[in-house]
Design an enzyme around this catalytic site. Structure first.
Site, PDB file in Angstrom:
ATOM      1  N   ASN A   9       0.847  -1.193   0.000  1.00 26.29           N
ATOM      2  CA  ASN A   9       0.000   0.000   0.000  1.00 26.29           C
ATOM      3  C   ASN A   9       0.893   1.258   0.000  1.00 26.29           C
ATOM      4  O   ASN A   9       1.540   1.569   0.985  1.00 26.29           O
ATOM      5  CB  ASN A   9      -0.906  -0.044   1.242  1.00 26.29           C
ATOM      6  N   LYS A  12       0.284   3.969   2.699  1.00 29.20           N
ATOM      7  CA  LYS A  12       0.917   3.686   4.000  1.00 29.20           C
ATOM      8  C   LYS A  12       2.401   4.012   3.940  1.00 29.20           C
ATOM      9  O   LYS A  12       2.963   4.586   4.861  1.00 29.20           O
ATOM     10  CB  LYS A  12       0.800   2.189   4.340  1.00 29.20           C
ATOM     11  N   ASP A  69      -1.203  -3.519  10.040  1.00 35.80           N
ATOM     12  CA  ASP A  69      -2.568  -3.898   9.707  1.00 35.80           C
ATOM     13  C   ASP A  69      -3.495  -2.924  10.405  1.00 35.80           C
ATOM     14  O   ASP A  69      -3.358  -2.652  11.601  1.00 35.80           O
ATOM     15  CB  ASP A  69      -2.891  -5.348  10.084  1.00 35.80           C
ATOM     16  N   PHE A 151      -6.102   8.746   2.318  1.00 32.81           N
ATOM     17  CA  PHE A 151      -6.551   7.614   1.500  1.00 32.81           C
ATOM     18  C   PHE A 151      -7.620   6.826   2.265  1.00 32.81           C
ATOM     19  O   PHE A 151      -7.977   7.180   3.396  1.00 32.81           O
ATOM     20  CB  PHE A 151      -5.361   6.730   1.126  1.00 32.81           C
ATOM     21  N   GLY A 152      -8.108   5.775   1.625  1.00 29.26           N
ATOM     22  CA  GLY A 152      -9.047   4.861   2.283  1.00 29.26           C
ATOM     23  C   GLY A 152     -10.283   5.590   2.794  1.00 29.26           C
ATOM     24  O   GLY A 152     -10.950   6.323   2.050  1.00 29.26           O
ATOM     25  N   TYR A 153     -10.573   5.382   4.062  1.00 30.73           N
ATOM     26  CA  TYR A 153     -11.784   5.961   4.665  1.00 30.73           C
ATOM     27  C   TYR A 153     -11.544   7.373   5.212  1.00 30.73           C
ATOM     28  O   TYR A 153     -12.429   7.914   5.885  1.00 30.73           O
ATOM     29  CB  TYR A 153     -12.268   5.054   5.807  1.00 30.73           C
ATOM     30  N   ASP A 154     -10.399   7.969   4.945  1.00 32.45           N
ATOM     31  CA  ASP A 154     -10.109   9.303   5.506  1.00 32.45           C
ATOM     32  C   ASP A 154     -11.205  10.341   5.219  1.00 32.45           C
ATOM     33  O   ASP A 154     -11.526  11.137   6.106  1.00 32.45           O
ATOM     34  CB  ASP A 154      -8.750   9.824   4.994  1.00 32.45           C
ATOM     35  N   LYS A 174      -1.938  14.631   9.764  1.00 31.76           N
ATOM     36  CA  LYS A 174      -2.541  13.306   9.989  1.00 31.76           C
ATOM     37  C   LYS A 174      -1.592  12.444  10.807  1.00 31.76           C
ATOM     38  O   LYS A 174      -1.993  11.803  11.774  1.00 31.76           O
ATOM     39  CB  LYS A 174      -2.882  12.630   8.650  1.00 31.76           C
ATOM     40  N   HIS A 179      -4.079   7.003  14.126  1.00 31.17           N
ATOM     41  CA  HIS A 179      -3.805   5.625  14.526  1.00 31.17           C
ATOM     42  C   HIS A 179      -2.396   5.186  14.113  1.00 31.17           C
ATOM     43  O   HIS A 179      -1.596   4.766  14.917  1.00 31.17           O
ATOM     44  CB  HIS A 179      -4.871   4.724  13.877  1.00 31.17           C
TER      45      HIS A 179
HETATM   46  P1  ITT Z   1      -1.180  -4.022   3.085  1.00 30.87           P
HETATM   47  O1  ITT Z   1      -1.879  -5.172   3.737  1.00 30.87           O
HETATM   48  O2  ITT Z   1      -0.411  -4.421   1.861  1.00 30.87           O
HETATM   49  O3  ITT Z   1      -0.350  -3.236   4.041  1.00 30.87           O
HETATM   50  P2  ITT Z   1      -3.888  -2.961   2.768  1.00 30.87           P
HETATM   51  O4  ITT Z   1      -4.429  -1.784   2.009  1.00 30.87           O
HETATM   52  O5  ITT Z   1      -4.504  -4.295   2.506  1.00 30.87           O
HETATM   53  O6  ITT Z   1      -2.300  -2.984   2.548  1.00 30.87           O
HETATM   54  P3  ITT Z   1      -4.867  -3.010   5.529  1.00 30.87           P
HETATM   55  O7  ITT Z   1      -5.458  -4.353   5.369  1.00 30.87           O
HETATM   56  O8  ITT Z   1      -4.089  -2.731   6.759  1.00 30.87           O
HETATM   57  O9  ITT Z   1      -3.934  -2.628   4.304  1.00 30.87           O
HETATM   58  O10 ITT Z   1      -5.929  -1.839   5.463  1.00 30.87           O
HETATM   59  C1  ITT Z   1      -7.259  -2.066   5.263  1.00 30.87           C
HETATM   60  C2  ITT Z   1      -7.924  -0.893   4.623  1.00 30.87           C
HETATM   61  O11 ITT Z   1      -8.209   0.073   5.629  1.00 30.87           O
HETATM   62  C3  ITT Z   1      -7.155  -0.134   3.551  1.00 30.87           C
HETATM   63  O12 ITT Z   1      -7.276  -0.744   2.301  1.00 30.87           O
HETATM   64  C4  ITT Z   1      -7.843   1.209   3.585  1.00 30.87           C
HETATM   65  O13 ITT Z   1      -9.060   1.160   2.859  1.00 30.87           O
HETATM   66  C5  ITT Z   1      -8.172   1.352   5.060  1.00 30.87           C
HETATM   67  N1  ITT Z   1      -7.143   2.131   5.750  1.00 30.87           N
HETATM   68  C6  ITT Z   1      -5.962   1.695   6.267  1.00 30.87           C
HETATM   69  N2  ITT Z   1      -5.292   2.719   6.809  1.00 30.87           N
HETATM   70  C7  ITT Z   1      -6.051   3.820   6.639  1.00 30.87           C
HETATM   71  C8  ITT Z   1      -5.905   5.182   6.953  1.00 30.87           C
HETATM   72  O14 ITT Z   1      -4.813   5.638   7.554  1.00 30.87           O
HETATM   73  N3  ITT Z   1      -6.892   6.013   6.639  1.00 30.87           N
HETATM   74  C9  ITT Z   1      -7.996   5.595   6.014  1.00 30.87           C
HETATM   75  N4  ITT Z   1      -8.220   4.333   5.650  1.00 30.87           N
HETATM   76  C10 ITT Z   1      -7.249   3.441   5.961  1.00 30.87           C
END
Ligand code: ITT
Length: 198
Positions: A9, A12, A69, A151-154, A174, A179
């Site tokens: 990712n 990250k 994770d 990214f993600g749910y931010d 951030k 977290h």
């Molecule tokens: P790796 O396992 O390769 O590290 P991943 O994207 O699968 O990458 P996770 O399983 O840890 O990583 O994360 C699950 C999801 O949670 C990720 O795809 C994002 O949608 C969300 N996420 C993780 N960290 C976040 C953050 O800091 N802010 C917002 N959403 C986040």
């Protein structure tokens, strides 16, 4: 020192690199090793998945390895999406798909019941010995996406003390309160006390 971040990712990776800038760490990723396998995240907890990712890639590379994770745990949804955060809207879901599904699941839920937290578990392995660090941030799920950073749910995670979503913060802001930022702080503090690996 070269270390491996056991994550594909890139978002990250940016946050980790932002946090360790200034330490003498060269953060590599699986993309620097063409033959590394994908690690299936089939654990029941963030701890199990972080440990599995770190251990698998540490054994294959011999490098000190850090895995992250992370899950978003929404109280009104009994902790979902939690360990399934990356595939909440199904296999191959994009960040936008997951946010949309979450906003739908939360439709009609009143303000005071929209509480949630992000939690990150880091697994750090040097010479086969595992240590875990964690960090969390409390907030609320918005009713619409807001902001374009992060990214993600931010964009759907509102931090009351700052009056902003995580996606309205710069990477540095951030990293100061998130977290992942807090878990990384605990890890860096540990490294500073362990000169042979820091
Ligand atoms: P790796 O396992 O390769 O590290 P991943 O994207 O699968 O990458 P996770 O399983 O840890 O990583 O994360 C699950 C999801 O949670 C990720 O795809 C994002 O949608 C969300 N996420 C993780 N960290 C976040 C953050 O800091 N802010 C917002 N959403 C986040």
């Amino acid at each position: 020192m070269k270390i491996l971040l056991a994550s594909r990712n890139r978002d990250k990776l940016k946050e980790v690199r932002g946090k360790v800038a200034g330490l003498s760490l060269d953060v590599l990723t699986p993309d620097d090793f063409p033959d590394l396998p994908e690690v299936e995240e089939d654990g029941a907890t963030l701890e199990a998945n972080a440990e599995k990712k770190a251990l698998t890639l540490h054994r294959l590379t011999g490098l000190p390895t850090l895995a992250d994770d992370t899950g978003l745990e929404v109280y009104a949804l009994d902790g979902a999406p939690g360990v399934y955060s990356s595939r909440y809207a199904g296999p191959g879901a994009t960040y936008a798909d997951n946010c949309r599904k979450l906003l739908q699941a939360m439709e009609g839920v009143p303000e005071k019941r929209r509480g949630a937290h992000f939690r990150t578990v880091l697994a750090w392995i040097v010479d086969g010995r595992v240590r875990l660090f964690d960090g969390r941030v409390e907030g609320r799920i918005t009713t619409a996406s807001l902001g374009s950073n992060g990214f993600g749910y931010d964009p759907v995670f509102f931090v009351p003390e700052l009056g902003k979503t995580l996606a309205e913060l710069s990477l540095e802001e951030k990293n100061r309160i998130s977290h992942r930022g807090r878990a990384l702080d605990a890890w860096v503090e540990y490294l500073r006390g362990a000169p042979s690996v820091g």
